[in-house]
Design a protein around this motif. Sequence first.
Motif, PDB file in Angstrom:
ATOM      1  N   VAL A 170     -10.027  11.695   5.735  1.00  0.00           N
ATOM      2  CA  VAL A 170      -8.781  12.418   5.981  1.00  0.00           C
ATOM      3  C   VAL A 170      -8.241  12.858   4.630  1.00  0.00           C
ATOM      4  N   ASP A 171      -7.768  14.093   4.550  1.00  0.00           N
ATOM      5  CA  ASP A 171      -7.327  14.651   3.269  1.00  0.00           C
ATOM      6  C   ASP A 171      -5.901  14.290   2.887  1.00  0.00           C
ATOM      7  N   GLY A 172      -5.012  14.155   3.878  1.00  0.00           N
ATOM      8  CA  GLY A 172      -3.610  13.953   3.547  1.00  0.00           C
ATOM      9  C   GLY A 172      -2.825  13.262   4.638  1.00  0.00           C
ATOM     10  N   GLY A 204      14.462   8.819   6.444  1.00  0.00           N
ATOM     11  CA  GLY A 204      14.421   9.839   5.395  1.00  0.00           C
ATOM     12  C   GLY A 204      13.607  11.062   5.753  1.00  0.00           C
ATOM     13  N   PHE A 205      13.678  12.062   4.889  1.00  0.00           N
ATOM     14  CA  PHE A 205      12.868  13.265   5.059  1.00  0.00           C
ATOM     15  C   PHE A 205      11.407  12.941   4.776  1.00  0.00           C
ATOM     16  N   ARG A 206      10.531  13.523   5.577  1.00  0.00           N
ATOM     17  CA  ARG A 206       9.100  13.269   5.431  1.00  0.00           C
ATOM     18  C   ARG A 206       8.483  14.355   4.547  1.00  0.00           C
ATOM     19  N   GLN A 207       7.683  13.898   3.587  1.00  0.00           N
ATOM     20  CA  GLN A 207       7.028  14.786   2.638  1.00  0.00           C
ATOM     21  C   GLN A 207       5.513  14.720   2.853  1.00  0.00           C
ATOM     22  N   ILE A 208       4.809  15.696   2.345  1.00  0.00           N
ATOM     23  CA  ILE A 208       3.357  15.741   2.567  1.00  0.00           C
ATOM     24  C   ILE A 208       2.598  15.478   1.271  1.00  0.00           C
ATOM     25  N   SER A 209       1.511  14.727   1.388  1.00  0.00           N
ATOM     26  CA  SER A 209       0.637  14.474   0.243  1.00  0.00           C
ATOM     27  C   SER A 209      -0.804  14.741   0.650  1.00  0.00           C
ATOM     28  N   ASN A 210      -1.658  14.946  -0.366  1.00  0.00           N
ATOM     29  CA  ASN A 210      -3.078  15.158  -0.080  1.00  0.00           C
ATOM     30  C   ASN A 210      -3.906  14.880  -1.340  1.00  0.00           C
TER      31      ASN A 210
END
Length: 336
Positions: free
Chosen positions: A209-211, A151-157
């Motif tokens: 680590v932030d995200g 799948g498409f990779r999304q970013i979180s933080n």
Amino acid sequence: MTLTRHLSHAALGLAGAALLTLTASAQARELSVSTVLSDAFPWGQAAEKWAELLEERSGGELTLRVYPNAQLVSGDQTREFSAMRSGLIDAAVGSTINWSPQVPELNLFSLPFFIPDTAAVDAVTQGEAGELVFEAIARRGIMPLAWGENGFRQISNSSGPISAPEDLEGLKIRVVGSPLFQDTFAALGADPTQMSWTDAQPALTTGAVDGQENPLSVFDVARIDQVGQEYLTRWNYMNDPLVFAVSQQVWGSLSPEEQTMLRETAQEAGAWEIAMTREQESERLAAIEERGVTVTELDEAEYQAFVEATMSVHEKWASRIGEDLMKAAQSAIDAR
């Protein structure tokens, strides 16, 4: 005399049955299959589906035993391809990211903001570009059989919504062990930090680590929101196709009929897993939002800002991926 003859015939019958059983057992063959994630995730389910289909199709004469969590390479998923090539692993459902150190052409899928949607993914994997990628894998001693999809990779933080490149400035983002990922997040002003997922979880919890970035399926099933990831941005910055493959040694030892069964069942399992992964996307997103995660959707202008911010990464990596492959992929995306 008659009783003796009957007993003799019975003994011969039992001996024959035992011989047939031994012969069948000798002919039956089990192949090891490596996968990084368990069947709690679509990735692991893809491998299990392949095993299920092959056992049914072969009548149990050719089977797959799935080893999840990269256990055949002691958890080091970047060694999976090399282990398969050397014969330590028979087959795998592997990530293009994890195999890219051995097959540079696979970095095509990790180029930031290059493949924008599922129609583009299909255009690339099912066309000339996909054939070129499979040829590149085959040249390295592995027989690719079918495509799957992580799948498409999304970013979180844990800091706040991300809707522009400047929102990433200075954030420590956990990334996988790929130089391309390092370059991408450095270009966006972030501080990319390479670490295993085992190390990432406590680092995210403590704020060291932030995200992080992962597909929605991983964020959902692994409950990444429970390690302080309160903000998620759907930016589809790269897609991670999976590849069903077998070592050339194993492939060469199979009969033409077995090769056909192995390839066809891989293709069926791949198509099934891709459809499932995409169908579950909206449901997973809703579940994530219900757990209190703030989800940011980019508009076209916001998306283009990220595209422009990472163009230098394309310029650096295009030659490593290959001019012909880049052209084929771009043509497929433009024509989708």
